[in-house]
Design a protein around this motif. Structure first.
Motif, mmCIF file in Angstrom:
data_model
loop_
_atom_site.group_PDB
_atom_site.id
_atom_site.type_symbol
_atom_site.label_atom_id
_atom_site.label_comp_id
_atom_site.label_asym_id
_atom_site.label_seq_id
_atom_site.Cartn_x
_atom_site.Cartn_y
_atom_site.Cartn_z
ATOM 1 N N ARG A 20 28.093 84.844 54.674
ATOM 2 C CA ARG A 20 27.935 85.979 55.871
ATOM 3 C C ARG A 20 28.801 85.714 56.856
ATOM 4 N NH1 ARG A 20 23.554 89.180 54.411
ATOM 5 N NH2 ARG A 20 22.218 88.145 52.931
ATOM 6 N N GLN A 22 22.166 82.477 54.032
ATOM 7 C CA GLN A 22 23.340 82.600 55.274
ATOM 8 C C GLN A 22 24.786 82.563 54.471
ATOM 9 O OE1 GLN A 22 22.054 84.295 57.525
ATOM 10 N NE2 GLN A 22 21.363 82.988 59.271
ATOM 11 N N ARG A 68 24.895 86.898 59.682
ATOM 12 C CA ARG A 68 23.936 85.786 59.889
ATOM 13 C C ARG A 68 22.684 86.391 60.824
ATOM 14 N NH1 ARG A 68 25.338 80.559 58.450
ATOM 15 N NH2 ARG A 68 27.297 80.642 57.205
ATOM 16 N N ASN A 87 20.462 88.994 59.430
ATOM 17 C CA ASN A 87 20.042 88.453 58.496
ATOM 18 C C ASN A 87 18.407 87.799 58.665
ATOM 19 O OD1 ASN A 87 19.445 87.761 55.546
ATOM 20 N ND2 ASN A 87 19.969 85.691 56.057
ATOM 21 N N THR A 104 14.211 85.545 53.827
ATOM 22 C CA THR A 104 15.429 85.767 54.166
ATOM 23 C C THR A 104 16.467 85.428 52.982
ATOM 24 O OG1 THR A 104 16.061 83.989 55.507
ATOM 25 C CG2 THR A 104 15.186 85.829 56.654
ATOM 26 N N ARG A 105 17.665 86.165 52.969
ATOM 27 C CA ARG A 105 18.596 85.588 51.967
ATOM 28 C C ARG A 105 19.374 84.615 52.400
ATOM 29 N NH1 ARG A 105 20.779 91.182 48.737
ATOM 30 N NH2 ARG A 105 18.768 91.755 48.093
#
Length: 240
Positions: A172, A169, A177, A180, A166-167
């Motif tokens: 966001r 957080q 969040r 994601n 995952t990118r």
């Protein structure tokens, strides 16, 4: 004892935050202690955020947990994520300050003791293997293992895997969040038996929205955990 006294004269204990001289190992100096926002008194029973007033023994929830259903049962946090606490988390996370796990485990134990049962399994929020290669260690696993030693309970550092990279957080909003990390975690194949029928205590360094802990909780419950509780070193929260 003589050798220890001699070493203390040569290498006196230093503050874990500012390197000022202190009386005991892994301590904070007076100034740093005053800027370390320990959470005490009334707290949200679901996420550990500080609440106004005194602790009267009754379970209460913060506004966030009243409006957003949490999949875990109870939660606690040792510190608020600001000032010296934020400095310590960043040092543990990015500056190889693994020594900070020693005092952090004591703080976590003080916060998490109501959540730990005789059959509790303590497990960390995992990193994706690519991030693990870059960072060299998972700070949440370091905290979980140190807490397990304090509690005298088993730790399972590889209970969960983050099978999707995952990118970050960072930046966001709450909904972003949760999107994601949706479906990003699962119990490691062959580890289902560790969680099945037992309470699991998830450990992380910081809770903001609770999205990551929610996704990890759902993975544990899907594997048959009796219940899931959470504890974090720091909670991003408004002043009580």
């Amino acid at each position: 004892m003589g050798l220890q006294a001699a070493l203390r004269l040569i290498y006196p204990p230093l503050c874990i935050a500012c390197d000022g001289q202190v009386a005991t190992e892994f301590g904070l100096c007076t100034d740093c202690w005053q800027t370390t926002p320990f959470i005490g008194g009334a707290v949200c029973d679901c996420c550990g955020a500080p609440l106004p007033g005194e602790d009267d023994g009754r379970a209460a929830q913060c506004d966030d947990c009243l409006t957003l259903a949490r999949p875990w049962s109870r939660g606690r946090a040792a510190l608020q994520y600001r000032d010296t606490a934020r400095q310590l988390v960043m040092a543990l996370k990015h500056a190889d300050r693994l020594d900070l796990a020693v005092p952090a485990a004591q703080w976590l134990m003080r916060a998490a003791s109501p959540l730990i049962a005789p059959d509790t399994v303590i497990a960390p929020v995992p990193l994706h293997w690519l991030r693990m290669v870059r960072r060299k260690y998972n700070q949440s696993a370091v905290l979980a293992q140190a807490l397990a030693r304090q509690a005298g309970r088993p730790a399972c550092p590889d209970l969960l895997i983050r099978h999707r990279n995952t990118r970050s957080q960072e930046g966001r909003d709450r909904d972003g969040r949760f999107r994601n990390v949706e479906g990003a975690f699962r119990v490691r194949p062959g580890r289902d038996w560790v969680a099945a029928g037992r309470p699991v205590l998830l450990v992380d360094d910081v809770m903001t929205s609770g999205a990551t802990l929610s996704a990890c909780t759902e993975a544990c419950l899907a594997a048959g955990a009796a219940r899931v509780d959470v504890v974090v070193l720091c909670r991003v929260a408004k002043e009580a």
